[in-house]
Design a protein around this motif. Sequence first.
Motif, PDB file in Angstrom:
ATOM      1  N   ALA A 127      48.675  72.188  17.272  1.00 30.22           N
ATOM      2  CA  ALA A 127      48.146  73.289  16.454  1.00 30.22           C
ATOM      3  C   ALA A 127      48.870  74.593  16.792  1.00 30.22           C
ATOM      4  CB  ALA A 127      46.642  73.437  16.671  1.00 30.22           C
ATOM      5  N   VAL A 182      34.612  74.142   8.935  1.00 33.34           N
ATOM      6  CA  VAL A 182      35.277  74.362   7.658  1.00 33.34           C
ATOM      7  C   VAL A 182      36.733  74.757   7.878  1.00 33.34           C
ATOM      8  CG1 VAL A 182      35.312  75.669   5.498  1.00 33.34           C
ATOM      9  CG2 VAL A 182      33.120  75.039   6.538  1.00 33.34           C
ATOM     10  N   PHE A 233      37.479  81.357  14.114  1.00 29.68           N
ATOM     11  CA  PHE A 233      38.860  81.369  14.612  1.00 29.68           C
ATOM     12  C   PHE A 233      39.798  82.230  13.772  1.00 29.68           C
ATOM     13  CE2 PHE A 233      39.107  78.348  18.135  1.00 29.68           C
ATOM     14  CZ  PHE A 233      37.875  77.719  18.052  1.00 29.68           C
TER      15      PHE A 233
END
Lengths: 218, 218
Positions: free
Chosen positions: A100, B92, B179
């Motif tokens: 990531a 999500v 985030f």
Amino acid sequence: MGDKRIPQIPLPTLKRLPVYYQYLTRQARKGVTDISCASIAKAMGLVAVQVRKDLQLTGAVGRPKTGYRLKELLEALERTLGYDNKTEMFLVGVGSLGKALLHYRRFGDYNIGIAAAFDVSEDVIGTEIDGKPVLPFRKFPSLCRRLHVKFGIICVPAEAAQEVANIMVSSGIEAIWNFAPITLELPDMVIVHNENLTASLSILLKKYKTQHTGSERE
Amino acid sequence: MGDKRIPQIPLPTLKRLPVYYQYLTRQARKGVTDISCASIAKAMGLVAVQVRKDLQLTGAVGRPKTGYRLKELLEALERTLGYDNKTEMFLVGVGSLGKALLHYRRFGDYNIGIAAAFDVSEDVIGTEIDGKPVLPFRKFPSLCRRLHVKFGIICVPAEAAQEVANIMVSSGIEAIWNFAPITLELPDMVIVHNENLTASLSILLKKYKTQHTGSERE
DNA sequence: TCCTAATCGATAAATATTTATCGATATAAA
DNA sequence: TTTATATCGATAAATATTTATCGATTAGGA
Ligand SMILES: NC(=O)c1ccc[n+]([C@@H]2O[C@H](COP(=O)([O-])OP(=O)(O)OC[C@H]3O[C@@H](n4cnc5c(N)ncnc54)[C@H](O)[C@@H]3O)[C@@H](O)[C@H]2O)c1
Ligand SMILES: NC(=O)c1ccc[n+]([C@@H]2O[C@H](COP(=O)([O-])OP(=O)(O)OC[C@H]3O[C@@H](n4cnc5c(N)ncnc54)[C@H](O)[C@@H]3O)[C@@H](O)[C@H]2O)c1
């Protein structure tokens, strides 16, 4: 005790500065040219005095009635935070989290780049992620010295983190961004910044429970 | 002036508690049964008084000469941090970071689980990650209400984060782990915890430069 | 041109957090 | 059994951080 250096900027302020920077770059993109502490504070859920005091530490100067020139303020923040020089990093541990980070393009906005990644697993060695090669970890020391890389990212399991950190330090790494949930034991000279996601999630959990089950005592 | 609740536990302490917990579980696994503040402090780079004061807030009681019973201490921390109840979350944004979180197995150690994930991209909808289904985001509201999920994780790009947050809140979410590098504007009732990785990396950068270019002034 | 209101910068006050100190107590050794 | 000592818990002191206040200044309108 010890010769731990006095930080120029208080840690709480330092934690806010990059967040101001992010907000301000977005405002700049929207065409804003002048900005006041009051409006920054409002957008970020802080009070104006605190923003003013924080920004003072960047050396930026504002003007009565209009506030700061946004362009100057951004430059002051870039200098203060070190975005004005390129920073190269090496990442170790190309698992899901390491991948990531390797995929993420936006570190470049801050003049920060991941130059290469390292792992011990044959599954990932030899691959490339967003143009960054994944190399065998045994090549870390020589390459680190050769390229004078000073920043390391640890994305290996907790069990391997201390050993990886040791090798990093003996290879010349001087600052480590550590995602493994352990406290690394390293020489005082080495800066370690822990990114403990689970601990962080715990804080959210507790804040929620505090608000929803009320004051347990007090 | 606002009815913001007084936190039972000071934030700096709250940030340390999960880290103590992580360390202590490792010690327990090694067979340690009693432990003193001094040894905890040493391992974590703190001072003993601070550890003692922090642990006092969990209600744990230690004993002269031997310290705390590790088992009791862990239980006290579990109660304090809310690990004694199962927490279900919805995530999500199943990009590289969202996938990393979905893959991570260790949240279960804290009784925290990601029940399902949501996205708008056909590339990921319909897939499964570590047994968790990736569903179309439009199904979020109904499912969230039906399952009474109160915790949301936002892993979408900054541009989409506010809108996703709004939908989360209107669907019953009460605490958000965010985030995306923006400050979300939400009702005060909603707990937001920002995981700003770039801002965090900036702190490491600055600490390094402070140590290596010396005191700029002072 | 003069006045008003917004804003900064500096200083001071209030709060929060960390660190020091010390008596009480339980364990383990003499 | 007695004694020495490690450790906790409580209180107090020191430090750090946040918040309030106020005079000076400047843009913009009267
Ligand atoms: N993924 C998450 O969401 C998440 C959340 C919280 C914490 N973390 C922490 O972040 C770290 C990485 O997590 P992850 O999920 O990416 O793990 P992962 O298991 O997916 O990947 C770990 C990688 O490290 C490599 N590795 C193992 N030992 C190594 C060594 N000695 N030298 C070099 N490489 C080595 C493995 O080959 C693997 O590719 C872990 O410490 C984990 O606890 C991750
Ligand atoms: N990956 C990193 O290392 C990293 C580092 C720092 C910050 N972040 C932040 O974390 C967030 C996620 O990063 P990423 O790298 O995983 O991004 P990504 O682009 O890989 O993934 C984003 C995902 O969100 C989905 N999405 C977009 N709009 C949506 C919407 N309205 N509703 C539902 N889903 C939507 C996309 O389809 C995609 O799957 C971003 O805000 C990013 O700035 C990531």
